[in-house]
Scaffold this motif. Structure first.
Motif, mmCIF file in Angstrom:
data_model
loop_
_atom_site.group_PDB
_atom_site.id
_atom_site.type_symbol
_atom_site.label_atom_id
_atom_site.label_comp_id
_atom_site.label_asym_id
_atom_site.label_seq_id
_atom_site.Cartn_x
_atom_site.Cartn_y
_atom_site.Cartn_z
ATOM 1 N N VAL A 1 0.866 -1.176 0.000
ATOM 2 C CA VAL A 1 0.000 0.000 0.000
ATOM 3 C C VAL A 1 0.901 1.223 0.000
ATOM 4 O O VAL A 1 1.528 1.543 1.010
ATOM 5 N N THR A 2 1.005 1.900 -1.144
ATOM 6 C CA THR A 2 1.782 3.139 -1.184
ATOM 7 C C THR A 2 0.971 4.246 -0.512
ATOM 8 O O THR A 2 -0.256 4.286 -0.613
ATOM 9 N N ALA B 1 0.517 -7.848 -5.059
ATOM 10 C CA ALA B 1 -0.336 -6.818 -5.650
ATOM 11 C C ALA B 1 -0.014 -5.482 -5.000
ATOM 12 O O ALA B 1 0.609 -5.417 -3.933
ATOM 13 N N VAL B 2 -0.480 -4.397 -5.641
ATOM 14 C CA VAL B 2 -0.228 -3.040 -5.150
ATOM 15 C C VAL B 2 -1.531 -2.261 -5.093
ATOM 16 O O VAL B 2 -2.321 -2.283 -6.045
ATOM 17 N N CYS B 3 -1.763 -1.572 -3.958
ATOM 18 C CA CYS B 3 -2.801 -0.546 -3.846
ATOM 19 C C CYS B 3 -2.073 0.794 -3.802
ATOM 20 O O CYS B 3 -1.433 1.125 -2.794
ATOM 21 N N TYR C 1 -0.848 -7.159 -10.456
ATOM 22 C CA TYR C 1 -2.122 -6.603 -10.014
ATOM 23 C C TYR C 1 -1.944 -5.209 -9.415
ATOM 24 O O TYR C 1 -1.072 -4.985 -8.570
ATOM 25 N N LEU C 2 -2.828 -4.280 -9.833
ATOM 26 C CA LEU C 2 -2.756 -2.895 -9.368
ATOM 27 C C LEU C 2 -4.156 -2.343 -9.125
ATOM 28 O O LEU C 2 -5.022 -2.426 -9.991
ATOM 29 N N ALA D 1 -13.203 -0.221 1.704
ATOM 30 C CA ALA D 1 -13.885 -1.453 1.304
ATOM 31 C C ALA D 1 -13.866 -1.622 -0.214
ATOM 32 O O ALA D 1 -13.732 -2.752 -0.721
ATOM 33 N N ALA D 2 -13.991 -0.515 -0.952
ATOM 34 C CA ALA D 2 -13.925 -0.595 -2.415
ATOM 35 C C ALA D 2 -12.547 -1.070 -2.866
ATOM 36 O O ALA D 2 -12.425 -1.837 -3.828
ATOM 37 N N ASN D 3 -11.495 -0.616 -2.194
ATOM 38 C CA ASN D 3 -10.150 -1.090 -2.523
ATOM 39 C C ASN D 3 -10.008 -2.586 -2.315
ATOM 40 O O ASN D 3 -9.415 -3.292 -3.134
#
Length: 350
Positions: free
Chosen positions: A5-6, A72-74, A114-115, A258-260
């Motif tokens: 999570v950046t 994966a990355v958020c 995944y992003l 929650a959407a993330n």
């Protein structure tokens, strides 16, 4: 999944970290802790953080270290808000676009597919408008002369008639009206290019006006709800620009988190090489004046003051349809406006 999570120590990012951990994921945080978002470093990482990197994603070596072992990355890291003036342009472009470019390049090197990208409704410029005579129209930027004279509502560019604002969907054309908006649109283009080049899968979540506990205090790099809450914390009346009639979609930060999570957990089912955009809004628009009034009432503070002031980079009305997110990913907002504002009025700021 192990998820980087950046900006994970920031307002939205910290809520994303907590939501991911609650779902059994392993969130890793990288955050530069820039003073535009952090007046002081946090005492500890967000709850659920598996590892913390105090690094700037514009540093290629640093972001590569943070990405090791990640699935994966958020991508939440960004310089937000309208800022102070046009002199902020290099900082916005560097933080938002160069930072995203370095992140995507490192993801490509390490084959991370995944992003989830934190997008923004600001890319639409003015929202949807309908003229009683000409139907759907796209008014241009509002003129300083009109704003100075108190003419805040955009008029039909063809006949000058009063327009009816409506909900914007994801297929609306992009029309960024300020530097921040331009950088957020560029982030989407960069992410789309990364997906096509690598076969990656990406989702852009176009946040509307996010508010809730942990918003930064007393900074020009924040949203309007933060400005009002900061004023009330000082014992001052919220200063409402224009006439307060600007329509926005205020969405609670827990619903954004929650959407993330739901976007992340469905990425593997998406077609390779694609980016899909989703609006993230409550579906229940309110005016800026209504937000200020509700916050003042909930906190027992002074009533808002309508100033008539304006900022050229602001738009009059921008509200979203989040039907695509509801239909395709099954997301639903869980916090109503009255409930969320009451909580926010009493919650600490960062």
């Amino acid at each position: 999944m192990r998820v980087l999570v950046t900006g994970g120590a920031g307002f939205i990012g910290s809520h994303v970290v907590t939501a991911l951990a609650a779902r059994g994921h392993e969130p890793v945080v990288v955050d530069a802790l820039l003073p535009t978002a952090h007046t002081a470093p946090p005492a500890q990482p967000p709850p659920g953080t598996a590892a913390f990197f105090h690094e700037d994603i514009r540093n290629a070596a640093a972001v590569s270290r943070a990405l090791r072992g990640v699935d994966a990355v958020c991508h939440q890291a960004a310089m937000v808000g309208l800022g102070k003036d046009i002199a902020d342009t290099p900082a916005y472009v560097s933080c938002n676009d160069l930072g995203t470019a370095e992140l995507l390049a490192a993801m490509a090197r390490l084959d991370i597919p995944y992003l989830v990208l934190a997008g923004s409704m600001v890319i639409y410029g003015e929202g949807r408008y309908d003229c009683p005579r000409h139907g759907r129209v796209a008014p241009g930027p509002r003129a300083a002369g009109d704003l100075g004279a108190g003419r805040f509502e955009p008029a039909c560019p063809l006949c000058g008639a009063e327009l009816a604002p409506g909900l914007v969907d994801e297929d609306a054309p992009a029309d960024p009206r300020n530097v921040y908006a331009a950088t957020k649109l560029a982030q989407e283009h960069l992410a789309s290019s990364w997906a096509r080049a690598t076969g990656g899968r990406a989702v852009a979540l176009r946040y509307h006006n996010v508010y809730g506990p942990g918003m930064p205090r007393d900074t020009p790099y924040a949203g309007v709800a933060s400005f009002f809450r900061s004023a009330l914390a000082r014992g001052d009346a919220p200063q409402v620009f224009e006439d307060g009639g600007q329509r926005r979609d205020f969405v609670h930060v827990s619903d954004v988190a929650a959407a993330n999570v739901v976007a992340l957990e469905t990425l593997a089912t998406r077609p390779a090489g694609t980016l899909r955009a989703y609006n993230v809004g409550s579906g229940n628009p309110h005016t800026v004046g209504e937000m200020a009034t509700a916050l003042s009432a909930a906190s027992g503070g002074p009533a808002p003051e309508i100033t008539g002031e304006f900022r050229l980079g602001d738009v009059r009305h921008i509200t979203a349809s989040s039907e695509r997110l509801r239909t395709e990913l099954g997301w639903r907002p869980g916090v109503g406006f009255a409930e969320g504002v009451t909580e926010f009025a009493r919650a600490p700021q960062r």
